[in-house]
Structures are given as structure tokens and as C-alpha cells.
Design a protein around this motif. Structure first.
Motif, short mmCIF file in Angstrom:
data_model
loop_
_atom_site.label_atom_id
_atom_site.label_comp_id
_atom_site.label_asym_id
_atom_site.label_seq_id
_atom_site.Cartn_x
_atom_site.Cartn_y
_atom_site.Cartn_z
N HIS A 65 34.95 20.58 -6.95
CA HIS A 65 34.43 19.28 -7.40
C HIS A 65 35.07 18.14 -6.61
O HIS A 65 36.25 18.25 -6.21
N PRO A 66 34.35 17.03 -6.47
CA PRO A 66 34.96 15.85 -5.86
C PRO A 66 36.07 15.29 -6.76
O PRO A 66 36.14 15.62 -7.95
N ARG A 67 36.93 14.45 -6.19
CA ARG A 67 37.94 13.73 -6.98
C ARG A 67 37.41 12.33 -7.26
O ARG A 67 36.95 11.63 -6.34
N SER A 68 37.48 11.92 -8.52
CA SER A 68 36.86 10.64 -8.89
C SER A 68 37.60 9.45 -8.28
O SER A 68 36.97 8.43 -7.98
N GLY A 69 38.90 9.56 -8.07
CA GLY A 69 39.65 8.46 -7.47
C GLY A 69 39.18 8.18 -6.05
O GLY A 69 38.96 7.03 -5.67
N LEU A 70 39.00 9.25 -5.28
CA LEU A 70 38.50 9.09 -3.90
C LEU A 70 37.09 8.52 -3.90
O LEU A 70 36.72 7.72 -3.04
N ALA A 71 36.29 8.97 -4.88
CA ALA A 71 34.91 8.49 -4.97
C ALA A 71 34.89 7.00 -5.29
O ALA A 71 34.18 6.22 -4.64
N ALA A 72 35.69 6.59 -6.28
CA ALA A 72 35.68 5.19 -6.72
C ALA A 72 36.30 4.27 -5.66
O ALA A 72 35.80 3.18 -5.40
N ARG A 73 37.40 4.70 -5.05
CA ARG A 73 38.11 3.83 -4.11
C ARG A 73 37.47 3.82 -2.74
O ARG A 73 37.39 2.78 -2.09
N CYS A 74 37.02 4.99 -2.27
CA CYS A 74 36.60 5.11 -0.86
C CYS A 74 35.15 5.55 -0.68
O CYS A 74 34.68 5.60 0.45
N GLY A 75 34.46 5.91 -1.76
CA GLY A 75 33.08 6.38 -1.61
C GLY A 75 32.99 7.80 -1.07
O GLY A 75 31.95 8.20 -0.55
N VAL A 76 34.08 8.56 -1.21
CA VAL A 76 34.08 9.93 -0.69
C VAL A 76 33.56 10.89 -1.75
O VAL A 76 34.01 10.88 -2.89
N SER A 77 32.59 11.72 -1.37
CA SER A 77 32.07 12.74 -2.27
C SER A 77 31.96 14.05 -1.50
O SER A 77 32.53 14.20 -0.42
N MET A 78 31.23 15.00 -2.08
CA MET A 78 30.98 16.28 -1.42
C MET A 78 29.47 16.47 -1.31
O MET A 78 28.74 16.23 -2.27
N VAL A 79 29.02 16.93 -0.17
CA VAL A 79 27.59 17.09 0.06
C VAL A 79 26.98 18.08 -0.93
O VAL A 79 25.86 17.89 -1.41
N ASN A 80 27.72 19.13 -1.24
CA ASN A 80 27.19 20.22 -2.07
C ASN A 80 27.86 20.28 -3.44
O ASN A 80 27.95 21.35 -4.03
N ALA A 81 28.30 19.15 -3.95
CA ALA A 81 29.06 19.16 -5.20
C ALA A 81 28.24 19.71 -6.37
O ALA A 81 27.11 19.27 -6.55
N PRO A 82 28.79 20.61 -7.20
CA PRO A 82 30.04 21.32 -6.93
C PRO A 82 29.80 22.52 -6.03
O PRO A 82 28.82 23.24 -6.19
N GLY A 83 30.70 22.75 -5.10
CA GLY A 83 30.63 23.94 -4.26
C GLY A 83 30.97 25.18 -5.09
O GLY A 83 31.82 25.12 -5.97
N THR A 84 30.29 26.26 -4.82
CA THR A 84 30.49 27.49 -5.59
C THR A 84 31.32 28.50 -4.80
O THR A 84 30.94 28.85 -3.68
N ILE A 85 32.44 28.93 -5.38
CA ILE A 85 33.26 29.98 -4.77
C ILE A 85 33.01 31.26 -5.54
O ILE A 85 33.37 31.38 -6.72
N ASP A 86 32.35 32.21 -4.89
CA ASP A 86 32.01 33.48 -5.55
C ASP A 86 33.25 34.35 -5.72
O ASP A 86 34.18 34.28 -4.90
N ALA A 87 33.22 35.20 -6.75
CA ALA A 87 34.37 36.08 -7.01
C ALA A 87 34.65 36.99 -5.81
O ALA A 87 35.79 37.34 -5.55
N GLY A 88 33.60 37.35 -5.08
CA GLY A 88 33.79 38.26 -3.96
C GLY A 88 34.16 37.58 -2.65
O GLY A 88 34.38 38.26 -1.64
#
Ligand code: DUT
Ligand code: MG
Length: 166
Positions: A65-88
Motif C-alpha cells: 500500500h502507499p504511505r499516506s504521508g508521502l501522498a499528502a505531502r508529495c503526491g506520491v502514490s503507487m500505480v498498482n495500489a495495492p500491489g499483490t504479493i502472492d504466497a508463492g
């Protein structure tokens, strides 16, 4: 009563990287850092390495997930939020960051915290195909069917749009 933590194997791809950690005891997300410095111009994206690989138990997944502080202060997000990490997945966890600020560049230094990892149990499903689904209160209504849209022309143009009904 607090639950026992889930044991997760972790491998440092970068030997110097700090292990992902919770900022506070009750936090849902473990902070992930970038092991590479980077500068993102407005609108630019990058795939940043976190220096860690994990092996989740079967029946779990992790979500970046993105960090809200970075989002609010700098406009930084993630293109694929939330990224999925598979168990395998055994590769290095990567974060696809994007600078959504229209004017300012953003700079990441090595080991800056750029995202957070939320580990969750996930269900497996088995589909049973039917000709008709059972009825429900919502039915097929979606995409704003309950109303409550922001008014156009109230000065908050960012929460109003003229594409309703399209
Ligand atoms: O933000 C992310 C998202 C995914 N991954 C890794 C772990 C995940 O298990 C794998 C595949 O991700 P996903 O299924 O979202 O991508 P895909 O485009 O469907 O690739 P694939 O065909 O490998 O499933 O990539 C990351 O490191 N970071
Ligand atoms: Mg996939």
C-alpha cells in the motif's frame, strides 16, 4: 486478546537493508524502504527495489500500500495500489511508485520508507456456475447508484466531474 503474529520467512536481497517493521504496535502495515535512490519528475513512475524477498504461508497474501504521508505531502502514490504479493512469490518485493504532483519532482534516498506491506489471510474460491443469481437489496445498481455526488461549481472541481452517466 491479541493474536499471535504469523511467522514469515524473509531474505535480505540487500544485506544492509533494515527488516520491514511496524511503526507502532497496533499498525497494520510494515514499512518498506527503497534500496535505490531515485528522482521522479511530475507524472513519472519507477519500479523501486525494497531489498527483501519473503515466503508467505499458504493461504496468505501481502498487499503493498502507499504511505499516506508521502501522498499528502508529495503526491506520491503507487500505480498498482495495492500491489499483490502472492504466497508463492520468491522474488524481491518491488514498489511501482508514481509522482502525481503536477509541478514538483520528488527525491528518494536509499532506505527512505516508500510503501507499507499488509499481510492478510485470503480465501480460495470454487465457482458454481448458475443461470441466475439470487436477488439482493442492491441488485445490479453500482457506479454511483446510491447518489451523493459532489455538486459541480462549488469550487471543489477536483471532486466533481461531468462524466456522470457515461
Ligand atoms: O507491487 C507489486 C506487485 C507485485 N509484485 C510481485 C509479487 C507478485 O506475486 C508478482 C506478480 O504480481 P501480479 O500478479 O500483480 O502481476 P502480473 O502482472 O499479473 O504478473 P504475473 O503474470 O507474474 O502474475 O509480482 C511486487 O513485487 N510488487
Ligand atoms: Mg498475476
Amino acid at each position: 486478546m491479541s493474536r499471535q503474529p504469523v511467522d514469515v520467512l524473509i531474505n535480505r536481497v540487500d544485506p544492509q537493508v533494515p527488516l520491514p517493521s511496524y511503526g507502532h504496535p497496533g499498525d497494520a502495515g510494515l514499512d518498506l524502504v527503497t534500496t535505490e535512490a531515485a528522482v521522479l519528475a511530475p507524472g513519472e513512475r519507477a519500479v523501486l527495489p525494497t531489498g527483501v524477498a519473503i515466503a508467505l504461508p499458504d493461504g496468505y497474501a501481502a498487499f503493498v500500500h502507499p504511505r499516506s504521508g508521502l501522498a499528502a505531502r508529495c503526491g506520491v502514490s503507487m500505480v498498482n495500489a495495492p500491489g499483490t504479493i502472492d504466497a508463492g512469490y520468491r522474488g524481491e518485493i518491488k514498489v511501482i511508485v508514481v509522482n502525481l504532483d503536477p509541478r514538483e519532482s520528488v527525491r528518494f534516498e536509499r532506505f527512505d520508507r516508500i510503501a507499507q506491506l499488509v499481510v492478510q489471510q485470503v480465501e480460495k474460491v470454487r465457482f458454481h456456475e448458475v443461470a441466475e443469481l439470487p436477488g439482493s437489496a442492491r441488485g445490479e445498481g453500482g457506479f454511483g447508484s446510491t447518489g451523493g455526488h459532489a455538486a459541480v461549481g462549488n469550487g471543489f472541481a477536483s471532486v466533481a466531474c461531468d462524466r456522470e452517466g457515461q
